[in-house]
Design a protein around this motif. Structure first.
Motif, short mmCIF file in Angstrom:
data_model
loop_
_atom_site.label_atom_id
_atom_site.label_comp_id
_atom_site.label_asym_id
_atom_site.label_seq_id
_atom_site.Cartn_x
_atom_site.Cartn_y
_atom_site.Cartn_z
N HIS A 196 34.37 62.06 40.69
CA HIS A 196 34.34 62.79 39.42
C HIS A 196 32.93 62.70 38.83
O HIS A 196 32.29 61.65 38.86
CB HIS A 196 35.34 62.18 38.44
CG HIS A 196 35.30 62.81 37.09
ND1 HIS A 196 35.54 64.15 36.87
CD2 HIS A 196 35.04 62.27 35.85
CE1 HIS A 196 35.44 64.42 35.59
NE2 HIS A 196 35.13 63.30 34.94
N ARG A 197 32.45 63.81 38.28
CA ARG A 197 31.07 63.88 37.79
C ARG A 197 31.04 64.32 36.33
O ARG A 197 31.79 65.20 35.92
CB ARG A 197 30.25 64.85 38.63
CG ARG A 197 28.86 65.14 38.08
CD ARG A 197 28.04 66.00 39.03
NE ARG A 197 27.66 65.25 40.21
CZ ARG A 197 26.97 65.75 41.24
NH1 ARG A 197 26.63 67.04 41.23
NH2 ARG A 197 26.65 65.00 42.27
N THR A 198 30.18 63.68 35.56
CA THR A 198 29.85 64.16 34.21
C THR A 198 28.34 64.33 34.12
O THR A 198 27.59 63.85 34.97
CB THR A 198 30.33 63.18 33.12
OG1 THR A 198 29.71 61.90 33.32
CG2 THR A 198 31.84 63.02 33.15
N THR A 199 27.91 65.01 33.08
CA THR A 199 26.49 65.25 32.88
C THR A 199 26.07 64.68 31.53
O THR A 199 26.88 64.15 30.78
CB THR A 199 26.16 66.75 32.94
OG1 THR A 199 26.77 67.40 31.82
CG2 THR A 199 26.68 67.36 34.22
N GLY A 200 24.80 64.81 31.21
CA GLY A 200 24.35 64.34 29.91
C GLY A 200 22.84 64.30 29.80
O GLY A 200 22.11 64.76 30.70
N ILE A 201 22.39 63.74 28.71
CA ILE A 201 20.97 63.58 28.41
C ILE A 201 20.74 62.12 28.02
O ILE A 201 21.55 61.52 27.30
CB ILE A 201 20.53 64.49 27.24
CG1 ILE A 201 20.76 65.96 27.60
CG2 ILE A 201 19.07 64.25 26.87
CD1 ILE A 201 19.82 66.51 28.65
#
Length: 318
Positions: A196-201
């Motif tokens: 499972h992948r999430t993104t962000g800064i």
């Protein structure tokens, strides 16, 4: 590279009639193993017909439009990630159709005429439980050949069962989402067919980890993405052109202060570069433990050292 077209009903045919194509329908949240089986069948048909493969998907999630939601909706895969995953499966074009009241009340035969035929579909592929148009009018895959009237082939893909105890249940995004909420990454990742992948800064935090000897990057995650449950995890992070191993905390830093907002902090192994403002992609690989309020900073440090060893051991074995 997979082309993305954001479209609205009624369709502007001058823009979307690029060529005859095979069209596969679905929301495809997560692009999990069940979705992958549907895409594979569609890709095989497109190859046989020597045609491009297009996905017809929707935004937002139908439940957001037609049902009252007690909590904000969180996608397993935001649109850009969904397009990338579909591209890896051989999809040439993605049509993201804005789901509106006008679209949802179309009779099935009108949906065929005004959407599928407007996209010049020569074959239409979907999972066995996919619906289109107005559900009250038998808008299911069993009746699609009746509405197609021989103008395109209809391919219905059967149920893909869960990897787990309930072998009769289909792979479903809701079950994967529930598993993530419980911290059950084994179930979620097995049924996704990937991490499972999430993104962000990367943003500024309290810098407390640095004083403890475990410097972290603080990741702001978009609100509508699905984070796993609170706890400590093994992760792999794409950042500043590199792929870095790490251990992540999703939590409230309860050792130092109660009732703090949930934050995502990641201790990157063997990485010392300043990366504020950098976009990141986080692959959630394994759940290590839950969030704990420690009696002292020393107790927390001792546990973090054990977590780091467990993280390194995971990567040795995987």
């Amino acid at each position: 590279m997979t082309e993305l077209y954001k479209i609205h009903y009624p369709l502007d045919n001058n823009i979307y009639q690029a060529s005859d194509q095979v069209v596969v329908m679905g929301y495809f949240d997560g692009v999990h193993k069940g979705h992958q089986a549907v895409i594979k069948a569609a890709r095989e048909k497109a190859d046989k017909l020597c045609l491009p493969l297009a996905v017809l998907t929707y935004t937002p999630y139908p439940g957001v439009v037609f049902e009252k939601q007690s909590l904000p909706w969180h996608d397993l895969t935001p649109l850009d990630e969904k397009v990338a995953l579909l591209g890896e499966l051989g999809v040439d074009r993605v049509y993201c159709l804005n789901l509106t009241s006008a679209l949802s009340t179309l009779k099935p035969e009108d949906f065929v005429e005004q959407v599928l035929l407007a996209l010049r579909a020569k074959a239409v592929v979907a999972g066995y439980d996919h619906l289109y148009g107005r559900p009250a009018d038998r808008a299911d895959m069993a009746h699609l050949p009746e509405y197609a009237q021989g103008r395109f082939e209809v391919i219905t893909v059967g149920k893909k069962t869960l990897a787990g105890d309930d072998a009769a249940a289909k792979v479903a995004s809701r079950d994967i989402r529930a598993a993530l909420a419980d911290g059950d990454l084994d179930f979620a990742n097995d049924n996704l067919g990937r991490a499972h992948r999430t993104t962000g800064i990367v943003v500024h935090g309290d810098a407390r980890g640095r004083t403890l000897g475990f410097p972290t990057i603080n990741v702001w995650t978009p609100e509508l993405e699905t984070l796993p449950a609170l706890g400590i995890y093994v992760v792999r992070v794409q950042i500043a052109g590199q792929t870095v191993k790490g251990m992540a905390s999703i939590g409230r830093n309860v050792t130092f202060e109660a009732n703090r907002p949930v934050t995502v902090e990641i201790n990157l192994l063997d990485f010392k570069q300043a990366v504020y403002g950098e976009p990141v992609k986080v692959d959630w690989l394994q759940y290590l433990r839950g969030e704990v309020a420690f009696d002292s900073a020393e107790d927390l440090i001792a546990q973090l050292e054990r977590d780091r060893e467990d993280t390194r051991e995971y990567f040795k074995k995987n």
